[in-house]
Motif scaffolding. Structure first.
Motif, PDB file in Angstrom:
ATOM      1  N   PRO A  74       0.784  -1.237   0.000  1.00  0.00           N
ATOM      2  CA  PRO A  74       0.000   0.000   0.000  1.00  0.00           C
ATOM      3  C   PRO A  74       0.822   1.296   0.000  1.00  0.00           C
ATOM      4  CG  PRO A  74      -0.103  -1.042   2.153  1.00  0.00           C
ATOM      5  CD  PRO A  74       0.631  -1.983   1.255  1.00  0.00           C
ATOM      6  N   GLU A  75       2.098   1.210   0.360  1.00  0.00           N
ATOM      7  CA  GLU A  75       2.946   2.415   0.338  1.00  0.00           C
ATOM      8  C   GLU A  75       4.116   2.193  -0.613  1.00  0.00           C
ATOM      9  OE1 GLU A  75       2.821   1.007   3.772  1.00  0.00           O
ATOM     10  OE2 GLU A  75       0.916   1.967   4.226  1.00  0.00           O
ATOM     11  N   PRO A  76       3.871   2.179  -1.920  1.00  0.00           N
ATOM     12  CA  PRO A  76       4.951   1.879  -2.865  1.00  0.00           C
ATOM     13  C   PRO A  76       5.982   3.001  -2.938  1.00  0.00           C
ATOM     14  CG  PRO A  76       2.992   2.586  -4.051  1.00  0.00           C
ATOM     15  CD  PRO A  76       2.593   2.458  -2.603  1.00  0.00           C
ATOM     16  N   ARG A 107       5.689  -3.513   3.918  1.00  0.00           N
ATOM     17  CA  ARG A 107       4.425  -3.957   4.537  1.00  0.00           C
ATOM     18  C   ARG A 107       3.438  -4.359   3.447  1.00  0.00           C
ATOM     19  NH1 ARG A 107      -0.718  -2.096   6.184  1.00  0.00           N
ATOM     20  NH2 ARG A 107      -0.426  -0.098   5.119  1.00  0.00           N
ATOM     21  N   TRP A 108       3.201  -5.653   3.327  1.00  0.00           N
ATOM     22  CA  TRP A 108       2.246  -6.178   2.368  1.00  0.00           C
ATOM     23  C   TRP A 108       0.937  -6.502   3.082  1.00  0.00           C
ATOM     24  CZ3 TRP A 108       3.035  -7.062  -2.916  1.00  0.00           C
ATOM     25  CH2 TRP A 108       4.340  -6.824  -3.375  1.00  0.00           C
ATOM     26  N   VAL A 109      -0.174  -6.283   2.390  1.00  0.00           N
ATOM     27  CA  VAL A 109      -1.479  -6.670   2.926  1.00  0.00           C
ATOM     28  C   VAL A 109      -2.086  -7.696   1.980  1.00  0.00           C
ATOM     29  CG1 VAL A 109      -1.890  -4.547   4.202  1.00  0.00           C
ATOM     30  CG2 VAL A 109      -2.551  -4.667   1.813  1.00  0.00           C
ATOM     31  N   GLY A 133      -9.924  -8.206   2.957  1.00  0.00           N
ATOM     32  CA  GLY A 133      -8.989  -8.747   3.930  1.00  0.00           C
ATOM     33  C   GLY A 133      -9.028  -7.900   5.181  1.00  0.00           C
ATOM     34  N   ALA A 134      -8.047  -8.098   6.047  1.00  0.00           N
ATOM     35  CA  ALA A 134      -8.011  -7.371   7.313  1.00  0.00           C
ATOM     36  C   ALA A 134      -7.906  -5.860   7.097  1.00  0.00           C
ATOM     37  CB  ALA A 134      -6.839  -7.856   8.152  1.00  0.00           C
ATOM     38  N   SER A 135      -7.352  -5.437   5.953  1.00  0.00           N
ATOM     39  CA  SER A 135      -7.180  -4.009   5.676  1.00  0.00           C
ATOM     40  C   SER A 135      -8.380  -3.389   4.981  1.00  0.00           C
ATOM     41  CB  SER A 135      -5.929  -3.792   4.824  1.00  0.00           C
ATOM     42  OG  SER A 135      -4.782  -4.174   5.536  1.00  0.00           O
ATOM     43  N   ASN A 178       4.435  -4.130  -6.593  1.00  0.00           N
ATOM     44  CA  ASN A 178       3.510  -3.665  -5.549  1.00  0.00           C
ATOM     45  C   ASN A 178       2.156  -4.373  -5.583  1.00  0.00           C
ATOM     46  OD1 ASN A 178       1.669  -2.023  -7.374  1.00  0.00           O
ATOM     47  ND2 ASN A 178       3.638  -1.042  -7.782  1.00  0.00           N
ATOM     48  N   TRP A 179       1.965  -5.282  -6.514  1.00  0.00           N
ATOM     49  CA  TRP A 179       0.667  -5.956  -6.649  1.00  0.00           C
ATOM     50  C   TRP A 179       0.937  -7.337  -7.222  1.00  0.00           C
ATOM     51  CZ3 TRP A 179      -4.594  -4.055  -6.515  1.00  0.00           C
ATOM     52  CH2 TRP A 179      -5.542  -4.852  -7.163  1.00  0.00           C
TER      53      TRP A 179
END
Length: 199
Positions: free
Chosen positions: A66-68, A74-76, A101-103, A191-192
């Motif tokens: 989420p912060e590329p 930190r991957w979600v 997901g959790a995010s 990032n994905w």
């Protein structure tokens, strides 16, 4: 001090200039983006049905950064579905993505369009979060079934290159990866990563 309109206009002008410069590059210069250029003969093939394999319903496992381009690792993770419908006899298609997901939840739609003259696809994505299309990525599949697509976008007010790769395609699964480059294609940060399994 510039206002918001002037800043957006300047970013669009820079983005357009970079995109035009990329489009003008000879095929052999694609190696600068970490991918060998496909043979000239491969460019002559009709790719209008290159997405036929994807029509149907898929279970999607997604990992997202989420912060590329910030040094974050930190991957979600998300899980959900992707539903793909062919349009115009396969020369276009629509993907509906819905994962959670959790995010939280990611929902969006991707419109893919085939240009028969260029023999390339454009991939256009919009999130329902803001209802806006991201700049498209453009490219093609090679003779081995690997799709590579490039574009230009803005991340944290920086103009970046985008690379989207579709690989490991089988009748029951496929892998999708997106990466950004802030240094003209010298280095890339993924990032994905999504892995789809046919339902």
């Amino acid at each position: 001090m510039t206002n918001g309109y002037e800043r957006v206009t300047r970013m669009r002008t820079v983005r357009t200039a970079i995109w035009l410069a990329l489009a003008a590059l000879p095929l052999d210069s694609l190696s600068a983006f970490g991918q060998a250029a496909p043979p000239i003969a491969a460019q002559a093939r009709d790719g209008s049905h290159d997405f036929d394999w994807e029509v149907g319903s898929w279970t999607t496992q997604l990992r997202y950064l989420p912060e590329p381009l910030t040094g974050s690792n930190r991957w979600v993770e998300y899980r959900g579905t992707s539903d793909v419908r062919a349009l115009l006899d396969g020369r276009a298609n629509v993907v509906e993505l819905s994962v959670e997901g959790a995010s939280g939840r990611i929902e969006g739609v991707s419109l893919r369009l085939y240009n028969p003259k260029a023999r390339q696809w454009t991939l256009n994505f919009a999130s329902v979060r803001n209802g806006l299309l991201t700049p498209p990525v453009t490219g093609a599949f090679d003779e081995k079934g690997r799709g590579t697509f490039y574009g230009v976008d803005t991340v944290n007010d920086r103009t970046v290159l985008v690379r989207f790769v579709i690989s490991d395609v089988t009748p029951k699964s496929a892998r999708f990866e997106q990466a950004y480059s802030a240094d003209g294609g010298t280095t890339w940060e993924t990032n994905w990563i999504a892995v789809d399994t046919r339902r």
